[in-house]
Design a protein around this motif. Structure first.
Motif, mmCIF file in Angstrom:
data_model
loop_
_atom_site.group_PDB
_atom_site.id
_atom_site.type_symbol
_atom_site.label_atom_id
_atom_site.label_comp_id
_atom_site.label_asym_id
_atom_site.label_seq_id
_atom_site.Cartn_x
_atom_site.Cartn_y
_atom_site.Cartn_z
ATOM 1 N N ASN A 36 -15.554 7.752 -2.521
ATOM 2 C CA ASN A 36 -14.662 7.243 -1.474
ATOM 3 C C ASN A 36 -13.252 7.835 -1.522
ATOM 4 N N ARG A 37 -13.097 8.953 -2.203
ATOM 5 C CA ARG A 37 -11.782 9.576 -2.291
ATOM 6 C C ARG A 37 -11.776 10.974 -1.695
ATOM 7 N N TYR A 80 -11.092 5.834 4.929
ATOM 8 C CA TYR A 80 -9.771 5.955 4.304
ATOM 9 C C TYR A 80 -8.800 4.835 4.688
ATOM 10 N N ASN A 108 -4.809 4.768 4.163
ATOM 11 C CA ASN A 108 -4.360 5.822 3.258
ATOM 12 C C ASN A 108 -4.183 7.147 3.994
ATOM 13 N N ILE A 113 -4.429 11.203 4.380
ATOM 14 C CA ILE A 113 -5.471 12.142 3.983
ATOM 15 C C ILE A 113 -5.055 13.573 4.292
ATOM 16 N N LYS A 152 -7.082 8.281 12.905
ATOM 17 C CA LYS A 152 -7.949 8.898 11.882
ATOM 18 C C LYS A 152 -9.268 9.361 12.499
ATOM 19 N N GLN A 155 -8.255 11.905 0.116
ATOM 20 C CA GLN A 155 -7.188 10.890 0.138
ATOM 21 C C GLN A 155 -6.005 11.381 -0.676
#
Length: 496
Positions: free
Chosen positions: A426-427, A451, A454, A456, A476, A494
């Motif tokens: 998930n990053r 995300y 956050n 990106i 996004k 991220q």
């Protein structure tokens, strides 16, 4: 979440990433047919001169077709030995290619470039001949003490067809190994096939390939593994590996050629093999099932839904995907992929969905150039589009491959349009968007759930034919525009 994987992803990602590119790790192979190479001097000398190009192409393992001298007898079924799988002496180097001294120089120079030399172990047979030299003694290939003899060659073909079908359809490991044992009792087509229950044959073959370890070759492809008794191959592999450990303090990498196109059956074969080896840590197998499936996309009626089902089934049911070496083309494959658009798509799919890098076959580093299956070449193209695709994509996929928590997701699956994702905890994610229709396709892909709030970064990794993306920051959203018969690879991450 796996803490070791988390650590690699954060503070140690770059170090691990570079470590996995090193000499002893991630296989990135080029297969060169020695007898279809037209050089300026001797074949081995010319390959030495090409080592800088192989290095630029990202190759760390140069797989050579058998370097042994070949039998002179004309084969009854084939017109040309341009492949080198009909040896006359398994433990010698063919002087026509440059001889033993130049071969040893090639291995030494390759190591200087951090490139391993891999060779074929042709354990099953001699080439076509009425008489061969075995352990210094003349032996007739019609001698039943040394060779598998059948009264009717047509019956052999019939048994091959029947047993190969049973192996491909087998769902039980014991049944599959039983069929494989039955297959090993027949010669490989009409080649002089060695009896593996003869101790002199076993000694001859083992001593022959020990000589290559003495020359510091430690990567071996086992040719026609399905056609030989399991007990013989296991004993040979264990003994050769023990010799390498004693002589060089290094384990052998074995790559088994097991031509099984059914994923489940191949997994059962791998299971039976790995459970029998003393040290299976460096044992790999060619991924024929993936090749068979992905090459089907050349059919305009092929639907991406079928590809998704294939990938999902494998990832949910099999534990040996790390053992599979992907391939698209090889010397037994018939006609090449002559359409460069399809070639690029197939190689991109193969590299994206594999745990190891796709090997490049003789003359195939540039799409659309190879017109026959075994072309005569005299150089390689270090800037070839297929070679660069595999090197660049494989390099960027390493973090996803070494992390066991990587997930494969599918966002859009239409008959001619595919949007797939490799997600790293998930990053970080890599997206493959592919369009195999004749029209431009535009699709919106939301990253909001992935995300949230956050920030990106987004980077284009590879694209074909001006395929593009637009990042709409406020929502996004990725707006993807994919040209006909093209693909786009992008990576999102991220910001910590």
């Amino acid at each position: 979440m796996n803490e070791n994987c988390h650590h690699r992803h954060q503070s140690n990602m770059i170090m691990q990433f570079e470590k996995d590119k090193d000499y002893h790790s991630n296989l990135k192979m080029y297969f060169l047919l020695l007898r279809a190479f037209d050089g300026k001097t001797t074949v081995f000398n010319d390959i030495i001169n090409l080592l800088p190009k192989f290095k630029k192409l990202g190759i760390n393992t140069l797989w050579l077709s058998p370097p042994q001298p070949q039998t002179a007898a004309a084969p009854p079924m084939f017109a040309l030995n341009d492949h080198g799988y009909w040896p006359s002496d398994h433990g010698k180097i063919d002087p026509v290619l440059g001889g033993e001294i130049i071969f040893e120089q090639l291995v030494k120079e390759a190591h200087r470039y951090r490139i391993d030399i891999a060779i074929d172990t042709v354990l099953n047979h001699f080439g076509y001949a009425d008489e061969v030299i075995l352990n210094g003694k003349k032996v007739l290939t019609s001698d039943p003490n040394y060779f598998v003899i059948v009264p009717n060659i047509q019956s052999t073909y019939n048994h091959h067809e029947e047993l190969n079908w049973k192996i491909n359809e087998s769902l039980d490991v014991m049944n599959l190994l039983q069929y494989r044992e039955q297959l090993s009792h027949y010669p490989l087509f009409d080649l002089p096939t060695l009896r593996k229950d003869n101790s002199q044959i076993r000694s001859y073959l083992l001593n022959s390939y020990k000589k290559f370890i003495d020359m510091k070759v430690t990567t071996f492809r086992i040719d026609a593994a399905k056609h030989m008794p399991a007990e013989f191959l296991i004993e040979f592999s264990n003994q050769l590996n023990n010799y390498s450990l004693m002589k060089l303090n290094r384990s052998i990498k074995f790559i088994w050629e097991v031509y099984i196109s059914n994923s489940h059956a191949l997994a059962k074969f791998i299971q039976g093999t790995l459970e029998s080896l003393y040290d299976s840590s460096n044992t790999f197998f060619y991924d024929f099932p993936m090749r068979e499936e992905f090459k089907r996309i050349q059919d305009l009626n092929y639907k991406f839904e079928w590809l998704v089902s294939f990938i999902q089934y494998r990832e949910q049911t099999q534990q040996y995907l790390n053992r599979l070496i992907p391939l698209v083309e090889d010397h037994d494959d018939g006609s090449p992929i002559d359409n460069p658009l399809f070639a690029r798509m197939i190689y991109a799919l193969t590299e994206f969905y594999s745990r190891n890098s796709t090997f490049i076959y003789h003359g195939s580093e540039q799409a659309g150039v190879r017109k026959v299956n075994r072309p005569r070449i005299n150089t390689i193209d270090e800037f070839g589009d297929i070679g660069l695709l595999i090197d660049r994509l494989g390099h960027r996929l390493l973090p996803y491959r070494i992390c066991q928590d990587t997930r494969t997701l599918f966002h859009t699956t239409e008959p001619d349009l595919l949007v797939s994702e490799k997600r790293l905890m998930n990053r970080r994610s890599m997206f493959l968007i592919m369009n195999k229709s004749s029209i431009i396709r535009t699709i919106d892909l939301s990253l909001q759930d992935l995300y949230r709030e956050n920030q990106i970064t987004i980077e284009k990794i590879l694209e074909v034919n001006d395929s593009q993306f637009e990042h709409i920051v406020s929502s996004k959203l990725l707006r993807l525009t994919i040209s006909p018969f093209s693909y786009l690879l992008i990576e999102t991450q991220q910001i910590e």
